[in-house]
Design a protein around this motif. Structure first.
Motif, PDB file in Angstrom:
ATOM      1  N   VAL A 173     -13.310  -0.214   8.907  1.00 27.98           N
ATOM      2  CA  VAL A 173     -14.659  -0.657   8.487  1.00 27.98           C
ATOM      3  C   VAL A 173     -14.749  -1.219   6.967  1.00 27.98           C
ATOM      4  CG1 VAL A 173     -17.000   0.461   8.002  1.00 27.98           C
ATOM      5  CG2 VAL A 173     -15.607   1.728   9.572  1.00 27.98           C
ATOM      6  N   GLN A 174     -15.494  -2.464   7.022  1.00 28.75           N
ATOM      7  CA  GLN A 174     -15.270  -3.242   5.714  1.00 28.75           C
ATOM      8  C   GLN A 174     -16.777  -3.349   5.325  1.00 28.75           C
ATOM      9  OE1 GLN A 174     -15.652  -7.021   5.752  1.00 28.75           O
ATOM     10  NE2 GLN A 174     -15.955  -6.906   3.445  1.00 28.75           N
ATOM     11  N   SER A 175     -17.183  -3.426   3.889  1.00 32.49           N
ATOM     12  CA  SER A 175     -18.573  -3.709   3.599  1.00 32.49           C
ATOM     13  C   SER A 175     -18.523  -4.656   2.567  1.00 32.49           C
ATOM     14  CB  SER A 175     -19.438  -2.418   3.193  1.00 32.49           C
ATOM     15  OG  SER A 175     -18.704  -2.035   2.238  1.00 32.49           O
ATOM     16  N   TRP A 176     -19.536  -5.404   2.363  1.00 30.17           N
ATOM     17  CA  TRP A 176     -19.876  -6.249   1.198  1.00 30.17           C
ATOM     18  C   TRP A 176     -21.188  -6.154   0.781  1.00 30.17           C
ATOM     19  CZ3 TRP A 176     -22.445 -11.389   1.922  1.00 30.17           C
ATOM     20  CH2 TRP A 176     -22.584 -12.036   0.888  1.00 30.17           C
ATOM     21  N   ARG A 177     -21.259  -6.110  -0.646  1.00 28.77           N
ATOM     22  CA  ARG A 177     -22.600  -5.712  -1.134  1.00 28.77           C
ATOM     23  C   ARG A 177     -23.745  -6.912  -0.975  1.00 28.77           C
ATOM     24  NH1 ARG A 177     -23.729  -3.202  -6.734  1.00 28.77           N
ATOM     25  NH2 ARG A 177     -25.851  -3.069  -5.905  1.00 28.77           N
ATOM     26  N   ASN A 178     -23.341  -8.222  -0.324  1.00 29.56           N
ATOM     27  CA  ASN A 178     -24.354  -9.160  -0.171  1.00 29.56           C
ATOM     28  C   ASN A 178     -24.480 -10.059  -1.270  1.00 29.56           C
ATOM     29  OD1 ASN A 178     -26.696 -10.935   0.860  1.00 29.56           O
ATOM     30  ND2 ASN A 178     -26.515  -9.497   2.572  1.00 29.56           N
ATOM     31  N   LEU A 179     -25.169 -11.081  -1.315  1.00 35.61           N
ATOM     32  CA  LEU A 179     -25.419 -12.030  -2.131  1.00 35.61           C
ATOM     33  C   LEU A 179     -25.993 -11.401  -3.640  1.00 35.61           C
ATOM     34  CD1 LEU A 179     -26.674 -14.833  -0.164  1.00 35.61           C
ATOM     35  CD2 LEU A 179     -24.262 -14.736  -1.194  1.00 35.61           C
ATOM     36  N   PRO A 180     -25.606 -11.819  -4.682  1.00 31.27           N
ATOM     37  CA  PRO A 180     -24.600 -12.501  -5.337  1.00 31.27           C
ATOM     38  C   PRO A 180     -23.417 -12.010  -5.528  1.00 31.27           C
ATOM     39  CG  PRO A 180     -25.971 -12.051  -7.205  1.00 31.27           C
ATOM     40  CD  PRO A 180     -26.567 -11.030  -6.014  1.00 31.27           C
ATOM     41  N   THR A 181     -23.134 -10.724  -4.834  1.00 27.96           N
ATOM     42  CA  THR A 181     -21.993  -9.858  -5.539  1.00 27.96           C
ATOM     43  C   THR A 181     -20.764 -10.438  -4.867  1.00 27.96           C
ATOM     44  OG1 THR A 181     -21.718  -8.122  -3.763  1.00 27.96           O
ATOM     45  CG2 THR A 181     -23.471  -8.015  -5.249  1.00 27.96           C
ATOM     46  N   THR A 182     -19.715  -9.799  -5.475  1.00 31.09           N
ATOM     47  CA  THR A 182     -18.071 -10.009  -4.846  1.00 31.09           C
ATOM     48  C   THR A 182     -17.756  -8.646  -4.645  1.00 31.09           C
ATOM     49  OG1 THR A 182     -17.409 -10.478  -7.129  1.00 31.09           O
ATOM     50  CG2 THR A 182     -17.820 -12.394  -5.833  1.00 31.09           C
ATOM     51  N   THR A 183     -18.573  -7.621  -4.309  1.00 34.09           N
ATOM     52  CA  THR A 183     -17.999  -6.380  -4.090  1.00 34.09           C
ATOM     53  C   THR A 183     -18.053  -5.955  -2.659  1.00 34.09           C
ATOM     54  OG1 THR A 183     -19.126  -5.685  -6.099  1.00 34.09           O
ATOM     55  CG2 THR A 183     -18.768  -3.794  -4.473  1.00 34.09           C
ATOM     56  N   GLY A 184     -16.601  -5.557  -2.347  1.00 36.12           N
ATOM     57  CA  GLY A 184     -16.413  -5.019  -0.963  1.00 36.12           C
ATOM     58  C   GLY A 184     -15.624  -3.706  -1.039  1.00 36.12           C
ATOM     59  N   CYS A 185     -15.909  -2.945   0.205  1.00 37.18           N
ATOM     60  CA  CYS A 185     -15.170  -1.578   0.358  1.00 37.18           C
ATOM     61  C   CYS A 185     -14.534  -1.734   1.865  1.00 37.18           C
ATOM     62  CB  CYS A 185     -16.134  -0.572   0.235  1.00 37.18           C
ATOM     63  SG  CYS A 185     -17.051  -0.442  -1.004  1.00 37.18           S
ATOM     64  N   VAL A 186     -13.236  -0.971   1.794  1.00 33.04           N
ATOM     65  CA  VAL A 186     -12.519  -0.946   3.167  1.00 33.04           C
ATOM     66  C   VAL A 186     -12.332   0.621   3.489  1.00 33.04           C
ATOM     67  CG1 VAL A 186     -10.329  -1.488   4.321  1.00 33.04           C
ATOM     68  CG2 VAL A 186     -11.468  -3.191   3.039  1.00 33.04           C
ATOM     69  N   VAL A 187     -12.417   1.207   4.408  1.00 32.75           N
ATOM     70  CA  VAL A 187     -12.387   2.458   4.863  1.00 32.75           C
ATOM     71  C   VAL A 187     -11.252   2.470   6.187  1.00 32.75           C
ATOM     72  CG1 VAL A 187     -13.051   4.807   5.772  1.00 32.75           C
ATOM     73  CG2 VAL A 187     -14.171   3.304   3.886  1.00 32.75           C
ATOM     74  N   ILE A 188     -10.230   2.934   6.411  1.00 31.31           N
ATOM     75  CA  ILE A 188      -9.608   3.304   7.645  1.00 31.31           C
ATOM     76  C   ILE A 188      -9.808   4.888   8.231  1.00 31.31           C
ATOM     77  CG2 ILE A 188      -7.128   3.271   8.608  1.00 31.31           C
ATOM     78  CD1 ILE A 188      -7.999   0.733   7.130  1.00 31.31           C
ATOM     79  N   LEU A 189     -10.230   4.678   9.487  1.00 35.89           N
ATOM     80  CA  LEU A 189     -10.461   5.856  10.264  1.00 35.89           C
ATOM     81  C   LEU A 189      -9.663   6.047  11.281  1.00 35.89           C
ATOM     82  CD1 LEU A 189     -14.435   5.267  10.559  1.00 35.89           C
ATOM     83  CD2 LEU A 189     -13.438   6.716   8.604  1.00 35.89           C
ATOM     84  N   GLU A 190      -9.463   7.570  11.555  1.00 34.43           N
ATOM     85  CA  GLU A 190      -8.531   7.709  12.928  1.00 34.43           C
ATOM     86  C   GLU A 190      -9.072   9.055  13.379  1.00 34.43           C
ATOM     87  OE1 GLU A 190      -4.395   7.306  11.925  1.00 34.43           O
ATOM     88  OE2 GLU A 190      -4.013   9.452  12.888  1.00 34.43           O
ATOM     89  N   ARG A 191      -9.060   8.826  14.909  1.00 38.72           N
ATOM     90  CA  ARG A 191      -9.369   9.860  15.935  1.00 38.72           C
ATOM     91  C   ARG A 191      -8.582  11.246  15.430  1.00 38.72           C
ATOM     92  NH1 ARG A 191      -8.984   7.786  21.663  1.00 38.72           N
ATOM     93  NH2 ARG A 191      -6.861   8.838  21.605  1.00 38.72           N
ATOM     94  N   ALA A 192      -9.227  12.358  15.986  1.00 36.10           N
ATOM     95  CA  ALA A 192      -8.501  13.499  15.697  1.00 36.10           C
ATOM     96  C   ALA A 192      -7.146  13.702  16.229  1.00 36.10           C
ATOM     97  CB  ALA A 192      -9.537  14.588  16.133  1.00 36.10           C
ATOM     98  N   ASP A 193      -7.035  13.112  17.568  1.00 35.32           N
ATOM     99  CA  ASP A 193      -5.681  13.322  18.074  1.00 35.32           C
ATOM    100  C   ASP A 193      -4.743  12.109  17.956  1.00 35.32           C
ATOM    101  OD1 ASP A 193      -6.943  12.308  21.682  1.00 35.32           O
ATOM    102  OD2 ASP A 193      -7.208  11.540  19.608  1.00 35.32           O
ATOM    103  N   GLY A 194      -5.043  11.276  16.846  1.00 32.51           N
ATOM    104  CA  GLY A 194      -4.233  10.188  16.634  1.00 32.51           C
ATOM    105  C   GLY A 194      -2.864  10.588  15.800  1.00 32.51           C
ATOM    106  N   ARG A 195      -2.046   9.731  15.266  1.00 29.27           N
ATOM    107  CA  ARG A 195      -0.842   9.863  14.638  1.00 29.27           C
ATOM    108  C   ARG A 195      -1.120  10.619  13.517  1.00 29.27           C
ATOM    109  NH1 ARG A 195       1.969   5.240  11.419  1.00 29.27           N
ATOM    110  NH2 ARG A 195       0.454   6.076  10.146  1.00 29.27           N
ATOM    111  N   GLU A 196      -0.249  11.620  13.316  1.00 29.03           N
ATOM    112  CA  GLU A 196      -0.561  12.459  12.035  1.00 29.03           C
ATOM    113  C   GLU A 196       0.199  11.962  10.961  1.00 29.03           C
ATOM    114  OE1 GLU A 196      -2.454  15.390  11.532  1.00 29.03           O
ATOM    115  OE2 GLU A 196      -3.137  14.796  13.630  1.00 29.03           O
TER     116      GLU A 196
END
Lengths: 388, 171
Positions: A365-388
């Motif tokens: 998931v990635q977000s950007w704070r819209n104009l006029p910003t240069t701010t962004g975030c990234v989050v990595i998510l994993e399902r419960a039975d995914g690789r530990e």
């Protein structure tokens, strides 16, 4: 990450073009109630800390953070506001848990965009009062500048940007949690009223109202609370220079660096291979392409070609914005990142309904704070039975 | 060190330099306009003010009557249960004698904002309003007061539909 943590509760409410008759407090209360019910917790006793995202000018009340506790169950409890995107607040929640300050944290974001009578004038106040405001340009002209440079520097074309609009608005037709689903031809999009050339009116996401709340819990609590916890494997955030005179216009440097931070945490070295899907910022059509390249999901300059080849379509090898993104679902001010997060969590739980992807295990998931910003975030998510 | 400097270098900036444009100035008038939805609870509250009544919401879990009304109880975090009319009388919980108005104009007649605990609502439940028809030195915490309503034809569904609260003796 020193402490494992998961999203154990999800609530959203009133995703509509406008929400007459209800206040922002009632909107937030509805989303919060659903999130706590989903997590099976009593917020008055079990949530250790609350975080809300808001920006005073969007709300029309200064020091707005003082207005959030009651409707979140946070009165006389630890609560603070982040003046930034919802994923920045999620990062704060993760840090509260990693440092042992809290075991369960609630994160809230909302948009009551329809309360603003003069949104473009209010947006204009984000521009430097001495250097840029006097020029009198509409705030979205920055998107025109950025799109022009991005297309100039890369192999992507105006048509590719149009295809992003077409894909996302079509995706939204299947998503009941959206406002702007529509079946448009590429020609419709290219012929739409020019606004900030090379951008046309349909290249910009339209605002929507809505509220989103997520509940994050440390591992030992998460396993007891939820049968389908979605693990946070990595997170990062970054801001480039605010200077519009000297920022990197062609590439989204903030997204690249935020992704590096998140990938390092999640031990991801080949994003396109190790991730199954992504919900990325598409506040403007070209942004989806620019962000995919910054996130190293596709090779530089290839995002448009990937879309044309169907790779980022719903049935493709790497679906992007299956929800419809902001072009299809809507633009939710500072809650936009939480909208994308909500969609990704639903995917990983297998609860995304008609937009559900088969067998997805890990998403970005990635977000950007819209104009006029240069701010962004990234989050990595994993399902419960995914690789530990 | 600075004590030893008798003459500071540079030229002082005077108001006329700003007014006459001798230095760079930027004038900007924000157009930040909003039309907030009052919401279910406050909309009804304002409607009732127009009718000359005060209305609250009750929460049966904590057994409180909440004013101004809200659709959820912040203590119990559950929806409130029903509408309850309360009295237009109450008790001064705290007050201040304000010699300066919000726009920093000095006042000959001080303004008297007060938090008034409303009769019929739960302890601690009140509204912030203004006192009137009373000399500042006569106001005290615990004073009984009654709302003075604006004429019915002039009420507009606003908190100013109550002009002020005046001293009142229970009959």
């Amino acid at each position: 990450m020193s402490e494992r943590m998961a999203i154990v509760g999800l609530g959203y409410a009133d995703i509509r073009s406008c929400t007459p008759g209800i206040s922002y407090k009632e909107l937030m209360y509805e989303a919060a109630t659903r999130a706590y019910d989903d997590a099976g917790i009593n917020p008055r006793k079990q949530v250790d800390s609350f975080i809300s995202v808001s920006e005073d000018f969007w709300e029309g009340t200064s020091i707005f953070d003082e207005y959030v506790p009651d409707q979140l169950g946070a009165a006389l409890r630890p609560v603070h506001t982040v003046c930034g995107d919802g994923l920045q607040a999620l990062s704060c929640a993760a840090m509260l848990i990693e440092t042992g300050q809290a075991q369960i944290v609630a994160v809230e974001g909302h948009s009551k965009h329809s309360d603003m009578c003069t949104p473009h004038h209010i947006h204009q106040l984000a521009f430097d009062p001495i250097y840029h405001r006097p020029l009198g340009a509409h705030p979205q002209h920055l998107a025109g500048l950025e799109m022009a440079r991005f297309l100039h520097e890369s192999e992507n074309t105006r048509e590719h940007c149009g295809l992003v609009v077409q894909k996302n608005r079509r995706n939204a037709l299947k998503n009941p949690r959206s406002v702007y689903g529509s079946d448009l031809s590429l020609q419709d999009i290219l012929d739409a009223e020019p606004t900030f050339t090379p951008m046309g009116v349909l290249d910009a996401a339209q605002p929507a109202d809505g509220a989103f709340v997520v509940v994050v819990a440390a591992e030992r609590r998460a396993k007891a609370l939820s049968t389908h916890p979605v693990w946070i494997r990595g997170y990062g955030w970054c801001t480039e220079t605010p200077a519009v005179d000297s920022r990197s216009w062609g590439e989204a440097a903030y997204a690249r660096l935020a992704a590096h931070q998140a990938y390092r945490m999640a031990k991801i070295t080949a994003p396109a291979r190790e991730l199954d899907f992504a919900e990325v910022d598409d506040s403007f059509s070209y942004k989806e392409l620019q962000h995919l390249e910054a996130l190293d999901i596709c090779p530089q300059g290839a995002a448009g070609a990937w879309l044309q080849a169907g790779i980022t379509q719903t049935g493709g090898e790497f679906p992007v914005n299956v929800s419809g993104g902001s072009l299809g679902v809507g633009y939710f001010l500072e809650a936009s990142g939480l909208m994308r997060l909500t969609e990704a969590v639903l995917q990983l739980r297998g609860q995304a309904g008609a937009v559900q992807l088969p067998a997805v295990r890990r998403g970005l998931v990635q977000s950007w704070r819209n104009l006029p910003t240069t701010t962004g975030c990234v989050v990595i998510l994993e399902r419960a039975d995914g690789r530990e | 060190m600075t004590v030893n400097i008798k003459q500071w270098p540079g030229t002082a900036l005077a108001t006329r330099d700003l007014e006459q444009g001798h230095v760079l100035t930027v004038k900007y008038k924000p157009r930040a306009e909003y039309a907030w939805d009052a919401g279910v609870a406050i909309a009804r509250y304002l409607e009732e003010l127009k009718a000359g009544r005060l209305i609250a919401r009750s929460c049966k879990q904590c057994d409180r009557i909440l004013i101004p009304p809200r659709m959820f109880c912040e203590e119990c975090f559950r929806p409130t249960d029903s509408w309850v009319y309360v009295e237009d009388t109450g008790t001064v919980n705290t007050f201040s004698i304000c010699h300066v108005r919000w726009d920093v104009v000095r006042l000959d007649q001080p303004q008297l904002p007060a938090v008034i605990h409303v009769d019929g609502a739960s302890p601690g439940m009140g509204i912030l309003h203004l006192l009137g028809e009373v000399a500042p030195e006569e106001v005290y915490i615990g004073m009984k007061v009654k709302a003075v309503w604006e004429e019915a034809s002039r009420r507009q569904g606003s908190i100013t539909d109550i002009r002020h609260w005046k001293p009142w003796k229970e009959e």
